[in-house]
Write an enzyme that holds these catalytic residues in place. Structure first.
Site, PDB file in Angstrom:
ATOM      1  N   HIS A   1      -5.016  -1.989  12.541  1.00 30.12           N
ATOM      2  CA  HIS A   1      -4.426  -2.642  11.381  1.00 30.12           C
ATOM      3  C   HIS A   1      -2.985  -2.164  11.199  1.00 30.12           C
ATOM      4  O   HIS A   1      -2.314  -2.539  10.255  1.00 30.12           O
ATOM      5  CB  HIS A   1      -5.319  -2.244  10.191  1.00 30.12           C
ATOM      6  CG  HIS A   1      -5.066  -2.921   8.920  1.00 30.12           C
ATOM      7  ND1 HIS A   1      -4.594  -2.262   7.814  1.00 30.12           N
ATOM      8  CD2 HIS A   1      -5.239  -4.196   8.537  1.00 30.12           C
ATOM      9  CE1 HIS A   1      -4.509  -3.103   6.814  1.00 30.12           C
ATOM     10  NE2 HIS A   1      -4.885  -4.283   7.206  1.00 30.12           N
TER      11      HIS A   1
ATOM     12  N   LYS B   1       0.862  -1.168   0.000  1.00 32.39           N
ATOM     13  CA  LYS B   1       0.000   0.000   0.000  1.00 32.39           C
ATOM     14  C   LYS B   1       0.902   1.222   0.000  1.00 32.39           C
ATOM     15  O   LYS B   1       1.421   1.600   1.039  1.00 32.39           O
ATOM     16  CB  LYS B   1      -0.880   0.017   1.246  1.00 32.39           C
ATOM     17  CG  LYS B   1      -1.660  -1.270   1.467  1.00 32.39           C
ATOM     18  CD  LYS B   1      -1.677  -1.623   2.927  1.00 32.39           C
ATOM     19  CE  LYS B   1      -1.942  -3.074   3.177  1.00 32.39           C
ATOM     20  NZ  LYS B   1      -3.006  -3.695   2.484  1.00 32.39           N
TER      21      LYS B   1
ATOM     22  N   ASP C   1       4.210  12.342  -8.611  1.00 37.36           N
ATOM     23  CA  ASP C   1       5.127  13.189  -9.395  1.00 37.36           C
ATOM     24  C   ASP C   1       6.590  12.770  -9.249  1.00 37.36           C
ATOM     25  O   ASP C   1       7.488  13.590  -9.430  1.00 37.36           O
ATOM     26  CB  ASP C   1       5.007  14.667  -8.979  1.00 37.36           C
ATOM     27  CG  ASP C   1       3.658  15.275  -9.361  1.00 37.36           C
ATOM     28  OD1 ASP C   1       2.971  14.676 -10.218  1.00 37.36           O
ATOM     29  OD2 ASP C   1       3.304  16.326  -8.807  1.00 37.36           O
TER      30      ASP C   1
HETATM   31  C1  LIG Z   1      -3.487  -9.818   8.457  1.00 35.73           C
HETATM   32  O1  LIG Z   1      -4.130 -10.716   9.275  1.00 35.73           O
HETATM   33  C2  LIG Z   1      -5.490 -10.480   9.450  1.00 35.73           C
HETATM   34  C3  LIG Z   1      -6.019 -11.471  10.415  1.00 35.73           C
HETATM   35  O2  LIG Z   1      -5.644 -12.762  10.075  1.00 35.73           O
HETATM   36  C4  LIG Z   1      -6.221 -10.531   8.122  1.00 35.73           C
HETATM   37  O3  LIG Z   1      -7.599 -10.239   8.295  1.00 35.73           O
HETATM   38  C5  LIG Z   1      -5.597  -9.520   7.226  1.00 35.73           C
HETATM   39  O4  LIG Z   1      -6.209  -9.551   5.959  1.00 35.73           O
HETATM   40  C6  LIG Z   1      -4.124  -9.830   7.104  1.00 35.73           C
HETATM   41  N1  LIG Z   1      -3.517  -8.919   6.225  1.00 35.73           N
HETATM   42  C7  LIG Z   1      -3.345  -7.650   6.463  1.00 35.73           C
HETATM   43  C8  LIG Z   1      -2.750  -6.906   5.393  1.00 35.73           C
HETATM   44  O5  LIG Z   1      -3.643  -7.107   7.482  1.00 35.73           O
END
Ligand SMILES: *[C@@H]1O[C@H](CO)[C@@H](O)[C@H](O)[C@H]1NC(C)=O
Ligand SMILES: *[C@@H]1O[C@H](CO)[C@@H](O)[C@H](O)[C@H]1NC(C)=O
Ligand SMILES: *[C@@H]1O[C@H](CO)[C@@H](O)[C@H](O)[C@H]1NC(C)=O
Ligand SMILES: *[C@@H]1O[C@H](CO)[C@@H](O)[C@H](O)[C@H]1NC(C)=O
Ligand SMILES: *[C@@H]1O[C@H](CO)[C@@H](O)[C@H](O)[C@H]1NC(C)=O
Ligand SMILES: *[C@@H]1O[C@H](CO)[C@@H](O)[C@H](O)[C@H]1NC(C)=O
Ligand SMILES: *[C@@H]1O[C@H](CO)[C@@H](O)[C@H](O)[C@H]1NC(C)=O
Ligand SMILES: *[C@H]1O[C@H](CO)[C@@H](O)[C@H](O)[C@H]1NC(C)=O
Length: 484
Positions: free
Chosen positions: A405, A193, A198
């Site tokens: 996250h 991500k 530019d």
């Molecule tokens: C990381 O782990 C979680 C839980 O298993 C999952 O939902 C997620 O898609 C995975 N990937 C990322 C990029 O967080």
């Protein structure tokens, strides 16, 4: 408008000064450029010249007591709605604002590496006002295309949010889109991500192109402005996706020379960022997508851990010393060992903060308890594990949200901002990137502290908040429902 970022005012004023210094510096660039040109040219490509150029420039700059580099690094985060912190808690720039500003800044091109897109509520059948910022972002992208800025999107071949129309909408407005079939190529997904704008500005972080990443999920990222050396280096990783997204592409045995990087763990980029001496490089995974000179993501993580003398604070969504997607699962204690080794061998204080939410696989807990059990303060071994729970509150109608996250690590020396969960697959088959950055403490001048100190403050905020719960805490329900 800048309410989320207390230090914006300071930075903006600083820019004017930097702008002036940059003009003064221009003469110096030219001089240095010729100095570099007369030395025998190194075997490889453009960037080598550029970096050499910057190094000697920096040396000259130091002599002349000049700050000529206009690179600037800002941490950006999303906090889920209704996740109040104590008044006065540290916070980073709002990610939603930072993305909109980057789009406004764009004049020529925007390259986006993304897992999947879902910027509107209807994409996932949700009608909730918290999807607005995502919808505004999508509209802004269409406006950017309308002013002739090119938009290239590399995205995963297989992705969630199949109903999303975002990419069709952007295609209709002139964007170029390539789906990278990572499943066929490496058995993983395109999970990176980042943006390159530019060839000068970059964003890297945990947020997906998903409205929930702006209002319902906790995310952390970094934006580096006005830094063509780093931007053009990350662009090379974008180009690996772009060529693999062409029909019938295969991963080359050896990547062509122009994909090689000269900015890595051994030779990081060095520059002055707002007056702070900064070193930085990008890592990538999987190894098959690391052309010559590119540091592998796993090596970057291990190097940052090895460099720590005092503390290692880690915030990740998932932590498994195993594979996750191969059956049967394989034991993979590489990162777990490195943390234990740092705690036992060097007396480093380890804090691990892992996300816990509705979809957390409960088999994570024995691994976390095992790491916690390693702690033995009387023997000088200090390891602490907590889980972070975002209260669902009245947002239960929004699927796959209310989770932290973020994926980063901070030590007293360096900040690592990445996109990978911590289990083997994310380093061996899934494509991701990491940013490793270190800034020298300012010599008593006012201004923002070094980035690793800013990140430490954000970590401490979360670690000491009521949302972070020890493994034996009575507030921790087995289902990760926050008990208050
Ligand atoms: C990381 O782990 C979680 C839980 O298993 C999952 O939902 C997620 O898609 C995975 N990937 C990322 C990029 O967080
Ligand atoms: C980049 O640098 C230029 C010149 O120093 C300055 O005018 C501009 O505001 C900077 N852009 C950003 C996004 O910081
Ligand atoms: C996606 O679209 C299909 C068909 O219209 C529908 O059945 C499904 O519920 C949608 N999924 C989501 C998550 O909105
Ligand atoms: C979405 O919700 C708002 C109020 O909550 C309502 O006025 C609107 O009609 C809803 N839209 C759809 C498409 O259901
Ligand atoms: C965009 O480019 C096209 C073709 O090059 C040109 O006709 C048009 O005027 C440009 N539009 C803007 C807003 O610059
Ligand atoms: C390297 O050169 C090839 C051929 O000119 C080009 O297609 C590719 O995009 C270049 N790669 C990079 C990273 O610039
Ligand atoms: C949701 O909860 C928050 C506080 O927890 C409250 O401020 C808000 O008004 C609630 N919204 C709705 C629609 O109930
Ligand atoms: C969530 O993100 C914040 C940074 O915004 C971080 O400090 C915290 O440790 C993360 N928690 C988890 C469980 O990942």
């Amino acid at each position: 408008m800048y309410a989320a970022c207390g230090s914006t005012q300071v930075i903006m004023t600083g820019q004017k000064v930097l702008g002036l210094l940059a003009i003064l510096g221009l003469g110096l660039v030219t001089v240095t450029y010729f100095l570099v040109r007369v030395s025998p040219p190194p075997a490889c490509c453009q960037l080598y010249h550029k970096e050499e150029n910057l190094r000697s420039w920096e040396a000259l700059g130091r002599e002349a007591q000049l700050q000529r580099d206009s690179c600037r690094l800002v941490l950006a985060e999303s906090l889920p709605k209704d996740l109040p912190y104590a008044a006065g808690s540290p916070s980073a720039q709002s990610l939603a604002l930072a993305w909109l500003q980057l789009l406004d800044t764009a004049q020529e091109s925007i390259h986006v590496a993304s897992y999947y897109w879902s910027l509107t509520g209807p994409d996932i059948g949700v009608n909730d006002s918290s999807s607005r910022p995502g919808e505004i972002l999508l509209q802004k992208m269409q406006q950017v295309l309308a002013r002739n800025v090119s938009l290239a999107v590399a995205t995963s071949g297989s992705a969630p949010a199949r109903n999303s129309t975002d990419l069709q909408v952007l295609l209709a407005h002139g964007a170029q889109v390539r789906h990278v079939p990572m499943k066929q190529l490496t058995g993983g997904v395109l999970h990176s991500k980042f943006w390159v704008v530019d060839g000068q500005h970059v964003y890297v972080g945990s947020a997906n192109m998903d409205w929930r990443s702006l209002t319902q999920v906790k995310e952390l990222g970094a934006i580096i402005y006005n830094c063509s050396s780093l931007a053009q280096d990350l662009e090379k990783t974008f180009q690996t996706y772009w060529v693999l997204g062409a029909p019938h592409a295969i991963i080359p045995k050896t990547w062509p020379r122009n994909f090689s990087s000269h900015i890595n763990r051994f030779r990081p980029f060095r520059g002055l960022f707002g007056g702070l001496l900064t070193t930085a490089y990008f890592s990538a995974s999987p190894p098959a997508l690391c052309p010559r000179g590119r540091t592998r993501d796993l090596d970057a993580v291990l190097a940052v851990m090895k460099g720590a003398q005092d503390f290692i604070y880690v915030s990740v969504m998932d932590y498994f010393p195993t594979t996750r997607f191969s059956h049967p699962a394989r034991y993979w204690p590489v990162l777990d060992n490195a943390l234990r080794e740092a705690a036992l061998g060097r007396g480093v204080h380890v804090h691990l903060l892992v996300s816990c939410w509705l979809h957390t696989d409960p088999t994570i807990f024995p691994y976390l308890r095992s790491l916690q059990a390693f702690s033995n303060p009387t023997a000088g071994i200090s390891v602490d594990v907590k889980v972070f729970i975002v209260p669902v509150g009245n947002h239960s109608s929004i699927p796959f949200s209310r989770v932290n996250h973020s994926k980063y690590m901070v030590t007293e020396r360096a900040a690592y901002i990445g996109t990978s969960n911590w289990s083997e697959d994310y380093f061996s088959s899934t494509s991701g990137v990491g940013l490793v950055v270190h800034q020298q403490a300012p010599r008593a001048q006012p201004g923002p502290p070094p980035v690793q100190e800013q990140l430490r403050q954000l970590f401490e905020r979360d670690w000491s908040s009521s949302y972070a719960v020890g493994l034996d805490g009575h507030t921790l329900g087995q289902d990760c429902v926050w008990q208050g």
